[in-house]
Motif scaffolding. Structure first.
Motif, PDB file in Angstrom:
ATOM      1  N   UNK B  96       0.818  -1.207   0.000  1.00 44.94           N
ATOM      2  CA  UNK B  96       0.000   0.000   0.000  1.00 44.94           C
ATOM      3  C   UNK B  96       0.853   1.259   0.000  1.00 44.94           C
ATOM      4  N   UNK B  97       1.996   1.215   0.725  1.00 40.72           N
ATOM      5  CA  UNK B  97       2.900   2.364   0.705  1.00 40.72           C
ATOM      6  C   UNK B  97       3.375   2.611  -0.716  1.00 40.72           C
ATOM      7  N   UNK B  98       3.714   1.538  -1.411  1.00 41.76           N
ATOM      8  CA  UNK B  98       4.171   1.676  -2.801  1.00 41.76           C
ATOM      9  C   UNK B  98       3.064   2.301  -3.654  1.00 41.76           C
ATOM     10  N   UNK B 103       1.146   6.871  -6.555  1.00 36.72           N
ATOM     11  CA  UNK B 103       0.025   7.720  -6.960  1.00 36.72           C
ATOM     12  C   UNK B 103       0.381   9.189  -6.773  1.00 36.72           C
ATOM     13  N   UNK B 104       1.128   9.500  -5.711  1.00 35.97           N
ATOM     14  CA  UNK B 104       1.449  10.900  -5.428  1.00 35.97           C
ATOM     15  C   UNK B 104       2.597  11.391  -6.305  1.00 35.97           C
ATOM     16  N   UNK B 235      -0.414  12.778 -11.009  1.00 36.09           N
ATOM     17  CA  UNK B 235       0.776  12.180 -10.413  1.00 36.09           C
ATOM     18  C   UNK B 235       2.003  13.008 -10.786  1.00 36.09           C
ATOM     19  N   UNK B 236       2.829  13.266  -9.788  1.00 36.44           N
ATOM     20  CA  UNK B 236       4.064  14.004 -10.053  1.00 36.44           C
ATOM     21  C   UNK B 236       5.007  13.127 -10.880  1.00 36.44           C
ATOM     22  N   UNK B 339      -5.706   9.119  -3.418  1.00 38.68           N
ATOM     23  CA  UNK B 339      -4.662   9.256  -2.399  1.00 38.68           C
ATOM     24  C   UNK B 339      -5.261   9.141  -1.007  1.00 38.68           C
ATOM     25  N   UNK B 340      -6.416   9.770  -0.807  1.00 38.03           N
ATOM     26  CA  UNK B 340      -7.037   9.743   0.517  1.00 38.03           C
ATOM     27  C   UNK B 340      -7.425   8.320   0.901  1.00 38.03           C
ATOM     28  N   UNK B 341      -7.941   7.556  -0.066  1.00 38.08           N
ATOM     29  CA  UNK B 341      -8.342   6.171   0.225  1.00 38.08           C
ATOM     30  C   UNK B 341      -7.111   5.339   0.595  1.00 38.08           C
TER      31      UNK B 341
END
Lengths: 307, 470
Positions: B96-98, B103-104, B235-236, B339-341
């Motif tokens: 999930x961190x990945x 995503x960010x 996404x950056x 991102x929030x989810x």
């Protein structure tokens, strides 16, 4: 390899395997030779969904090398190990053989452990904490299924922790029981005893021998009929270890407690068997088990066992 | 909608194959903000990796995965195979961190902390120190074999192999106590499996960081393939500002590019030369880009020299580029549902995992009913069931456990003396439960074992079935 019903399926599997590998070779060879027109935007010319195009990002040659290696490996593997139908491979490897080899190795490694106890008297072995731990593990794997995890048995399976032995409780006898197994046989005795009423009387007499609650009138009447039983169970129902006939005068009821259970036993008899363990367990293991079991009924307490 | 396709100049041949020989990439070294971040991550991850096995904790290695004994020691925890849920939790959290980072900010993992990136960075630093900078390396590879070349190449490979073997040794040190492993190595008494794994892992490091490098990311890595599925238009990513840069052309310093009808890009090619995957970022986002930001640093140094504003190449989003958003607007777009989810789920999992570790009892119990004997009459007219309890001591001291049970009237446990279990060991004990005969209705009754640690007073409950025959 008896996995195949007949020769055809074995050959079928072998041919399919080899053809698959050959297919890979052909595919690899064809794609390596294929040339496509170089387009300005690096695509293959395929277009899907109006604007989705396939780019040609050439695969590096070492990938092809890896493919070739897998093919070579696959063929080598199939030559050495079983895989092509019932062809056993050059190495004659089998999972059963591997298992037996590992077992033999483990036994060899354990030999010195067992050797320590080989000459030690059983009474001494039973006191040894390490031996007790080994005995416990052997018991859990080979005996607990019938006699219970705590060796106290259940209906039809003798309790090994009390002092009531069907075939004798000396270390030698226990070793014999484990090695050769035992067969307990009581024929249906209703005809020899007499009428159903007589059977009920004998059952009450048996209860009286053990000092269990019973009908004393019926017990008195049954006493004379007990001679049919005394041939095996002895006068006063004290049992006979040479025959494996249970002692009826104690409070151990292997095949069920109470009047009705005894009546059923007289009417139908019982055939009971302990399977022989020789061939399944080594002599050294049987000796460890015998010491472990003997320790129960002789109140051997060891120092805290290490698990 | 139509997309502008940036044409790629073809190699000039009329036909191309589906395979090609690999071209070696010679990345130029670069200084700057993102290069510094990369090195910071190299130091951070490698201090952790190389250092952790040497830290002691109460007379043992702080982090040790003892596979043979099936015990994991992490700080003060002793984990059993039954604690696999924590490993699953850790893996889900990692995944999930990945997802969240990707995503960010695109392939942050790939660009900064992936072992493939980190070891490649270390190996390239060695290469740079021994063979010189990019041009020197290219010249050295092109020239015929000479004594100097031989010495340089050999020296480089010896240093590489040294680092690789040390990495392999460290890796094995997580599974075999590293100090003992070191002693065994000095006395040349290492086990054959340990030797194999040291060499295997060392070879993988040497091969991947020394030779394969960006090809692992381009052709082998599964994460690289599916991370692109997590990109969206917010996404950056590392982008080239074509609107500001085009038309590109070399020019002399001091001229205003607007007067020359030129963009800010001077076509120096530095961004291409520093790229570890050898792509030209000015063609837009490509699947090879690992988002390391080195081209950003390279371009900034050039812009500074030209006295142009920085960040012609920068971290930006597709929407941001199209609409010309400011930083603040970009940051605001980070708070989008996706991102929030991810963040919510991740936070919930982390909190849950930590909480369960805090309230974890330092021992476990499994109850196994004897399968063969359902129930029996014991002497004294009591009905008896037999169970085996596996008591697992997850502390590092011997403990005494007292076994009790409740759930039925007159329920008794025998034997009822406390059970001693050695440090970080497990033990099977046979336990009998008894009730007076005839007091309990026939069938399967639920009982609870209560196992109490006499030293700490902690208690574990385990449900079991008590069978009463008809």
């Amino acid at each position: 390899m008896s996995d195949f019903i007949n020769r055809f399926w074995s050959d079928y599997v072998a041919v399919v395997s080899l053809l698959s590998i050959l297919g890979c070779v052909i595919l690899l060879w064809l794609t390596a030779r294929k040339r496509i027109a170089a387009s300005a935007d690096n695509t293959t010319g395929h277009v899907w969904d109006e604007d989705l195009r396939e780019a040609n990002n050439p695969l590096p040659m070492w990938w092809v090398g890896l493919f070739v290696l897998t093919i070579v490996f696959g063929l080598g593997y199939l030559a050495v190990f079983p895989g092509l139908g019932s062809f056993r491979g050059q190495s004659d490897w089998s999972s059963r053989g591997e298992y037996e080899g590992e077992l033999a190795r483990a036994m060899q490694e354990l030999a010195p452990v067992y050797a320590r106890y080989a000459t030690m008297p059983v009474e001494e072995v039973a006191k040894d904490p390490q031996a007790k731990a080994i005995g416990e593990r052997l018991f859990m794997n080979n005996c607990a299924q019938c006699h219970g995890s705590d060796a106290r048995g259940s209906k039809g399976f003798p309790n090994l922790t009390d002092k009531d032995w069907l075939h004798g409780g000396t270390p030698e006898k226990i070793v014999e029981s484990i090695t050769k197994g035992r067969v307990g046989m009581m024929p249906p005795m209703a005809a020899a005893v007499g009428t159903t009423d007589d059977v009920k009387n004998v059952a009450n007499y048996v209860l009286s021998l053990a000092g269990e609650p019973h009908d004393s009138v019926r017990a008195g009447l049954g006493k004379s009929k007990f001679t049919a039983c005394a041939a095996c169970h002895g006068i006063g129902g004290v049992g006979n270890q040479a025959l494996g006939a249970p002692n009826l005068s104690d409070k151990v009821w292997l095949h069920g407690y109470g009047e009705s259970a005894i009546i059923q036993m007289i009417n139908t008899g019982k055939q009971n068997e302990m399977p022989a363990q020789e061939g399944r367990l080594t002599e050294a293991q049987i000796r460890m088990l015998a010491s472990y079991v003997w320790g129960f009924s002789n109140n051997i307490s060891t120092a805290a066992t290490t698990p | 909608m139509t997309r502008k396709i940036v044409p790629i100049v073809s190699a000039g041949s009329e036909e191309v194959g589906l395979y090609e020989a690999t071209k070696k990439i010679y990345p130029r070294s670069v200084r700057g903000l993102f290069a510094r971040w990369r090195w910071a991550m190299v130091f951070l991850t490698q201090l952790l990796f190389y250092g952790l096995p040497w830290v002691e904790w109460g007379g043992r290695q702080m982090v040790l995965f003892d596979l043979a004994a099936r015990r994991f020691y992490i700080f003060g925890l002793v984990l059993y195979p039954q604690d696999l849920i924590y490993l699953s939790g850790l893996l889900v959290i990692s995944a999930l961190s990945l997802f969240l980072f990707t995503a960010v900010a695109g392939r942050l993992w790939c660009g900064y902390v992936c072992p493939q990136t980190v070891y490649t960075e270390i190996f390239m630093w060695v290469e740079h120190k021994i063979e010189g900078n990019r041009t020197a390396r290219m010249r050295l590879d092109a020239e015929p074999m000479s004594l100097e070349k031989l010495v340089k190449k050999w020296f480089k490979h010896i240093v590489w192999i040294g680092i690789a073997l040390w990495t392999g040794f460290t890796f094995v040190g997580y599974f075999t106590p590293i100090r003992e492993l070191g002693m065994a190595f000095l006395q040349t008494q290492m086990g054959s499996w340990e030797v194999f794994w040291v060499f295997f892992y060392g070879f993988a490091t040497y091969g991947n960081a020394g030779f394969m490098r960006e090809q692992v990311c381009k052709y082998m890595c599964p994460y690289a393939r599916f991370q692109s599925a997590m990109f969206d238009r917010d996404t950056l990513i590392v982008t080239y500002d074509a609107g500001r840069g085009e038309p590109r052309a070399p020019r002399r310093k001091g001229h205003d590019p607007r007067m020359l009808a030129l963009g800010d890009c001077i076509d120096c090619g530095l961004c291409v030369r520093v790229c570890p995957t050898g792509i030209d970022i000015r063609q837009g986002l490509q699947y090879e880009c690992i988002g390391c930001g080195l081209c950003v640093d390279a371009c900034d140094t050039v812009m500074q020299k030209m006295a142009y504003p920085p960040r012609l190449i920068r971290y930006d989003t597709q929407n941001g580029m199209d609409a010309g958003w400011s930083r603040r607007q970009l940051l605001w777009r980070v708070l989008r549902p996706r991102v929030l989810v991810y963040t919510t789920i991740l936070a919930a999992l982390v909190i849950g995992l930590l909480a369960s570790l805090v309230v974890r009892t330092p021992f476990k119990v499994d109850v196994v009913r004897d399968r063969a004997s359902l129930a029996r009459i014991a002497e004294g007219g009591r009905l008896e069931n037999v169970y085996r309890l596996q008591i697992m001591n997850a502390t590092e001291k011997p403990r005494h456990y007292r076994i009790a049970a409740d759930g039925l009237d007159g329920l008794g446990v025998s034997p009822d003396e406390p059970v001693t279990v050695d440090a970080a060991e497990s033990r099977w004990v046979a336990v009998r439960l008894q009730v007076p005969y005839g007091t309990v209705p026939a069938g399967s009754q639920t009982v609870h074992f209560r196992i109490r640690d006499e030293d700490s007073g902690m208690q574990v409950s385990e449900k079991a079935a008590f069978l009463v025959p008809r």
